[in-house]
Design a protein around this motif. Structure first.
Motif, short mmCIF file in Angstrom:
data_model
loop_
_atom_site.label_atom_id
_atom_site.label_comp_id
_atom_site.label_asym_id
_atom_site.label_seq_id
_atom_site.Cartn_x
_atom_site.Cartn_y
_atom_site.Cartn_z
N GLN A 66 0.82 -1.21 0.00
CA GLN A 66 0.00 0.00 0.00
C GLN A 66 0.85 1.26 0.00
N SER A 67 2.16 1.10 -0.09
CA SER A 67 3.07 2.25 -0.08
C SER A 67 3.49 2.59 -1.50
N ASP A 68 4.36 3.58 -1.63
CA ASP A 68 4.90 3.94 -2.93
C ASP A 68 6.02 3.02 -3.39
N VAL A 69 6.47 2.12 -2.51
CA VAL A 69 7.65 1.32 -2.83
C VAL A 69 7.45 0.50 -4.10
N ARG A 70 6.34 -0.23 -4.18
CA ARG A 70 6.16 -1.08 -5.37
C ARG A 70 5.95 -0.24 -6.63
N SER A 71 5.36 0.91 -6.48
CA SER A 71 5.22 1.80 -7.64
C SER A 71 6.60 2.23 -8.13
N ILE A 72 7.47 2.58 -7.19
CA ILE A 72 8.83 3.01 -7.55
C ILE A 72 9.60 1.84 -8.14
N VAL A 73 9.49 0.67 -7.52
CA VAL A 73 10.21 -0.50 -8.01
C VAL A 73 9.77 -0.84 -9.43
N ARG A 74 8.48 -0.79 -9.69
CA ARG A 74 7.98 -1.08 -11.04
C ARG A 74 8.57 -0.10 -12.06
N GLY A 75 8.59 1.20 -11.68
CA GLY A 75 9.17 2.19 -12.57
C GLY A 75 10.65 1.96 -12.80
N GLU A 76 11.38 1.58 -11.75
CA GLU A 76 12.80 1.34 -11.88
C GLU A 76 13.08 0.10 -12.73
N LEU A 77 12.27 -0.92 -12.59
CA LEU A 77 12.45 -2.12 -13.41
C LEU A 77 12.21 -1.82 -14.89
N LYS A 78 11.22 -0.99 -15.18
CA LYS A 78 10.96 -0.62 -16.58
C LYS A 78 12.11 0.20 -17.15
N ALA A 79 12.64 1.10 -16.32
CA ALA A 79 13.79 1.89 -16.78
C ALA A 79 15.00 0.99 -17.02
#
Length: 829
Positions: free
Chosen positions: A780-793
C-alpha cells in the motif's frame, strides 16, 4: 427431624470444645491463637534435637548453622531469618570442555533470584519472591498486589526437629541440593537438547561441600548427567560439572535507589509501584550501582575526597598468568580517578587472591568476593556481569570473565587497523607494552559493565575525524569520550602522522557518568528528591557531544555505531579503507614471509575482509539514518533528526565507489592460491549485505518519516535512482562488467523482485517511534510503484546495452537480467 439432629450435633460439638479448652487452660484465661513464628515446643511427632543432630555431626555456625552427618546435610534456620529477603545465585564452578560453545564457563551465573524461607504448619518452604510489582504495606492495594503476584514455591521441607531453645528449625537439605532443580541448574533447555541430556545420575552426584558464613552460605554440588552427546569424551555418554549455590542475606534496609534517566547510560532495575495516587501504576526504573557511602559524611559534604565505608574490591583469579596481573590491576584501578570526581578516594581496588594458607575458605564462587576469572578457553572475548539486589539495584558482586585467547583478536585488529601508519603493529609479535595496554583497557571496559554501565556507542562519534591525525589531541582525549564504546583503535591516522595514540583509554564521559550515578546526595530523603539535581548535571553538559549517551540497541543512528570512530562515517571510512589497502598489499610480508607458514596470513586476511565490511557498514547506516538524542521536553530539542539529504547522497556515492565497485584489491592471490575456496562468493556476500540493508523496509519507513519534518529530505525514489545509476553504470558507457559486478547486479534484481512479490509483511525494526512498530505496508506504499518504474527503466537500458558487448559471458549475463526483469513485470501464469 433433620434440623433437630443438626442442632443436637452442633450442641455436642460445642460442649466437647468447651471441655477441651477448660482442660488446657484455667477458667477466664484467654487461649492464645496459633503463631507460626512464636517460640514453642516441637510437635509430638518430631524427633528430639539430639536424635536428629547426633554427636557424630560436624557443625559450623554462620547465617544458618550447618550440620553434616555422614552423607546427610542439615540447615538449622533461626526463626528470625524466616521471611527475610535473600539472594540465591547459581554459578558454574567447573565445566567440561566445549559446553555452551565458549560463552558458558567456570564463573558463569546461570540463575539469580530473590528467595524467602517461610514456615507453614510443620513445613519449611522456599518461595521465589519478586519485586516487579510493589505497594506500600500501609495501603489497601498492597493486598491486591500480593494476591496478583503470588510467589512460586521452589521447594518444601519437613521440619525434622527444633533447636533445644526452640528458636531454630532443623531441616534436611540433602535431597534439595542433590536434585536437578531447573531453577538452580547450569544446564538450560537448549544445552540439554544439544547434548541430549537424559537425567541426573544420583549414584554419581553429591554435595561436595557446604560452607556457612555470617551473611551467606556456599554449597558446592558435583553433578553427573547421563547424556548421549556430551561436549567432551563422547564415548562415556557422561556430562559432569560443578555448581556453586550462593545464598546471601540481603540488607534489612535496602540501599536508597537512584531513578534512571535514559540520557545517562546505566543498567536498570524496574518496578511497578501501585502506591501512586495517579490513575495508573508508576513504572519506576532504578539504576544498578554499588553501595558507596562516605566514611566521613561531614568531610564529604565539604567537598573533600573521602574513602567509602566499603570499597569495591576485585580479586585476581590465581590462574591468571603472572606477567598479566599488573595490567589487570591497572585496568580495574583506572576507575579510581572517575570515583574521585564523585567524591571518593580508593573506591575501587584490585588484589591478588589470598593463598590457602592466608584464607582457606576463599573461593572464587563465594558471593562475598568479586573476582576477575581467567578462563582457559579458545573464545576471544571478555565479559563483565554482576549480581544486584532487585529491591534497589544495589550491585552485590560481579565476576569479570577474561578468555585466554582474547588477546589474539586484539593483536590481529591492531595490525589490520593501525598497521598502515603504525610500524609497531606490523608484526605477529606485538610489543608487550602494547599488548599490556590493550588488556588494561579491555579490563577497564568490562569493569565498567560491572559498575553498572552499558555500552555507550555514541561516545566514539564525539570527536571530529581530522583530530585522529593529531598527536596532541589523541594523547590527551584518546579515541573516544568513553571506555564503554567499542572504539578499540585509531584506524584513521595516516602514514606520516607522528606521535598519535592508537589504543583507547578512559574518557570524560566515564567521569561524568560515575559522578551522576554514584555521588551521594545526603539531603535527598527520597529518590524523587534527587531528580532536580540530577537533571541540572545533565543539562549543564547538554550540547557537548562528549557527554551524550548513545544506545547500542539502535540500528539507524550513524552516530551510535559499534566499532566506529569519528563524527563523519564517510570521511572516517575513506581514511580507513585507504589504510586497509596498504595493509592488504603488505600482509604477506608481515606474516607468511616471516613465519614460512600460511596460517596467520589466512586468518588475518579473513579478518581483513570483515574489517572492510565494518567500514562499509558504518557508511551504510547513513542511508535512511536518523540521529537519536534523548531529551526531556524542557530542553526544547528534537529527539529524532534525519541525516541531511546531502550527507545521505554522499554516503550512497561512497558505497557505489568503494563497496559496489573497485574491490579487486580485496583479492589476495597468495591466499586464494593456497587456501580459500569460495573467495568470489565471499566478496559477493559482503557486497550484497549493504545493498539489501539499504533496500529494506526499515530504510523506506525512515525515509518516509523524514518527509514529515523536513521538505528537502532524501526520498525513497532518490535512493532507487541513485543505486540504479551507479550499479548499472556500465550499460551507458559500454565498460566491461566483471564477475563481481555481475553478481551484484543480479542481487539487485533479486532484491527488487522480493519487494514486488513477497506477501509477508516485514518488521520495521529500527524505526524510531517507540517499541510498538507496525509492519511496513509495502503493498500500500509507494515502494512497489517506484520499483515497477525502476524495473521498466532498467529493462529499457538493458535492451539498448546488449549490442555494445562482444564478450559472450557479459551478453549472457545481460540476457539473463533482461529475462529476470521481464518475469517480475510479467509473471507467467
Amino acid at each position: 427431624m433433620k434440623k433437630i439432629l443438626l442442632l443436637i450435633a452442633c450442641l455436642s460439638a460445642a460442649s466437647f470444645l468447651s471441655v477441651a479448652q477448660s482442660a488446657k487452660a484455667p477458667a477466664n484465661t484467654p487461649v492464645k491463637p496459633a503463631d507460626s513464628s512464636a517460640t514453642k515446643k516441637p510437635a509430638s511427632k518430631a524427633k528430639s534435637y539430639d536424635q536428629v543432630i547426633t554427636k557424630d555431626a560436624k557443625s559450623k555456625k554462620g547465617l544458618f548453622t550447618t550440620h553434616q552427618i555422614g552423607d546427610k546435610f542439615y540447615f538449622e534456620i533461626p526463626k528470625k531469618h524466616l521471611g527475610k529477603d535473600m539472594l540465591l545465585v547459581s554459578q558454574i564452578a567447573k565445566i567440561p570442555n566445549g559446553l555452551g560453545g565458549g560463552y558458558v564457563n567456570a564463573g558463569t551465573s546461570s540463575h539469580e533470584q530473590l528467595i524467602v524461607w517461610e514456615k507453614f504448619q510443620e513445613k519449611i518452604l522456599i518461595k521465589i519472591k519478586s519485586y516487579a510489582a510493589v505497594a506500600a504495606d500501609s495501603l489497601p492495594i498492597s493486598l491486591s498486589v500480593k494476591a496478583n503476584n503470588y510467589e512460586p514455591t521452589l521447594y518444601m521441607f519437613d521440619i525434622e526437629t527444633y533447636s533445644k531453645d526452640s528458636s531454630q528449625v532443623v531441616i534436611d537439605i540433602t535431597k534439595f541440593y542433590n536434585s536437578d532443580i531447573p531453577a538452580m541448574s547450569g544446564l538450560d533447555a537448549t544445552l540439554r537438547e544439544t547434548h541430549k541430556v537424559k537425567n541426573l545420575d544420583a549414584s554419581r552426584s553429591f554435595i561436595r561441600s557446604i560452607k556457612t558464613f555470617p551473611l551467606n552460605i556456599e554449597v558446592l554440588q558435583d553433578f553427573t548427567y547421563n547424556a548421549s552427546k556430551p561436549s567432551a569424551t563422547p564415548y562415556t555418554e557422561t556430562l559432569s560439572m560443578q555448581m556453586n549455590q550462593s545464598m546471601i542475606l540481603l540488607p534489612e534496609k535496602p540501599m536508597k535507589p537512584r531513578l534512571f534517566d535514559q540520557r545517562v547510560g546505566y543498567f536498570t532495575q524496574k518496578q511497578y509501584d501501585y502506591s501512586s495516587e495517579e490513575l495508573k501504576s508508576d513504572q519506576k526504573t532504578y539504576i544498578q550501582r554499588w553501595r558507596l557511602e562516605p566514611k566521613d559524611m561531614a568531610a564529604y559534604k565539604r567537598g573533600e575526597l573521602v574513602e567509602p565505608i566499603k570499597p569495591i574490591v576485585y580479586y585476581l583469579d590465581p590462574a591468571t598468568p603472572v606477567k598479566l596481573r599488573k595490567h589487570m590491576k591497572k585496568g580495574v584501578e583506572n576507575w579510581q580517578k572517575a570515583f574521585e570526581v564523585a567524591g571518593f578516594k580508593n573506591a575501587i581496588i584490585c588484589k591478588d587472591a589470598p593463598t590457602a594458607a592466608e584464607d582457606p575458605d576463599f573461593s572464587p564462587e563465594d558471593i562475598r568476593y568479586s573476582v576477575i576469572r581467567y578462563v582457559a578457553s579458545t573464545t576471544r572475548n571478555a565479559i563483565g556481569p554482576s549480581v544486584s539486589d532487585p529491591r534497589s539495584g544495589e550491585i552485590i558482586e560481579s565476576d569479570i570473565i577474561w578468555y585466554h585467547n582474547h588477546l589474539r583478536s586484539y593483536r590481529n585488529r591492531f595490525l589490520l587497523e593501525t598497521g598502515a601508519s603504525n610500524p609497531n603493529a606490523r608484526t605477529l609479535d606485538t610489543r608487550e607494552e602494547d599488548i599490556g595496554e590493550m588488556m588494561e583497557m579491555v579490563i577497564s571496559h568490562e569493569v565498567g559493565h560491572a559498575l553498572g554501565f552499558p555500552h555507550n556507542m555514541g561516545a566514539s562519534s564525539s570527536y571530529e575525524v581530522e583530530n585522529y591525525r593529531k598527536a596532541d589531541f589523541t594523547n590527551k582525549e584518546g579515541i573516544s569520550a568513553s571506555i564503554m564504546d567499542y572504539a578499540r583503535f585509531n584506524y584513521i591516522a595516516q602514514p606520516g602522522d607522528q606521535g598519535v595514540r592508537y589504543i583507547r583509554k578512559m574518557g570524560p564521559y566515564d567521569d561524568y557518568a560515575v559522578n551522576w550515578g554514584y555521588r551521594v546526595l545526603p539531603d535527598a530523603a527520597r529518590p524523587e528528591d534527587e531528580v532536580p539535581t540530577l537533571d541540572k548535571w545533565i543539562e549543564a553538559k547538554a550540547g557537548d557531544p562528549r557527554f551524550r549517551f548513545g544506545n547500542q540497541g539502535t540500528t539507524f543512528d550513524p552516530s551510535s555505531q559499534t566499532e566506529d570512530v569519528g563524527s563523519d562515517p564517510v570521511r572516517a571510512s575513506t581514511y580507513a579503507v585507504k589504510n586497509l589497502k596498504y595493509v592488504a598489499k603488505n600482509l604477506a610480508d608481515w606474516t607468511s614471509k616471516k613465519t614460512n607458514d600460511y596460517e596467520d596470513l589466512i586468518e588475518l586476511n579473513d579478518e581483513l575482509l570483515s574489517t572492510w565490511s565494518r567500514y562499509v557498514g558504518h557508511v551504510t547506516t547513513m542511508v535512511g539514518g536518523v540521529y537519536e538524542q534523548y531529551a526531556k521536553p524542557n530542553q526544547g530539542i528534537s529527539s529524532y533528526n534525519p541525516v541531511p539529504k546531502a550527507s545521505q547522497q554522499a554516503a550512497v556515492n561512497w558505497l557505489l565507489a568503494n563497496a559496489f565497485s573497485n574491490v579487486d584489491w580485496l583479492i589476495n592471490k597468495e591466499v586464494v592460491t593456497h587456501h580459500m575456496a569460495g573467495y568470489t562468493d565471499r566478496i559477493r556476500s559482503l557486497q550484497v549485505s549493504p545493498l539489501n540493508r539499504m533496500l529494506s523496509l526499515e530504510t523506506f519507513a525512515r525515509l518516509d518519516n523524514s518527509g514529515l519534518t523536513t521538505l528537502n529530505n532524501y526520498k525513497t525514489i532518490d535512493l532507487f535512482q541513485d543505486l540504479r545509476g551507479g550499479i548499472w553504470s556500465e550499460l551507458a558507457s559500454g565498460k566491461n562488467i566483471d564477475q563481481y559486478r555481475r553478481n551484484l547486479q543480479k542481487a539487485y534484481i533479486e532484491r527488487l523482485k522480493a519487494l514486488m512479490t513477497d506477501q509477508a509483511p516485514a518488521s520495521t525494526a529500527g524505526v524510531p517511534n517507540g517499541p510498538a512498530r507496525e509492519s511496513y505496508p509495502v503493498a500500500q506504499s509507494d515502494v512497489r510503484s517506484i520499483v515497477r518504474g525502476e524495473l521498466k527503466a532498467l529493462q529499457a537500458s538493458l535492451a539498448l546495452a546488449k549490442s555494445k558487448y562482444a564478450d559472450k559471458e557479459v551478453r549472457y549475463h545481460l540476457d539473463d537480467c533482461m529475462e529476470r526483469v521481464n518475469l517480475i513485470l510479467n509473471p507467467r501464469k
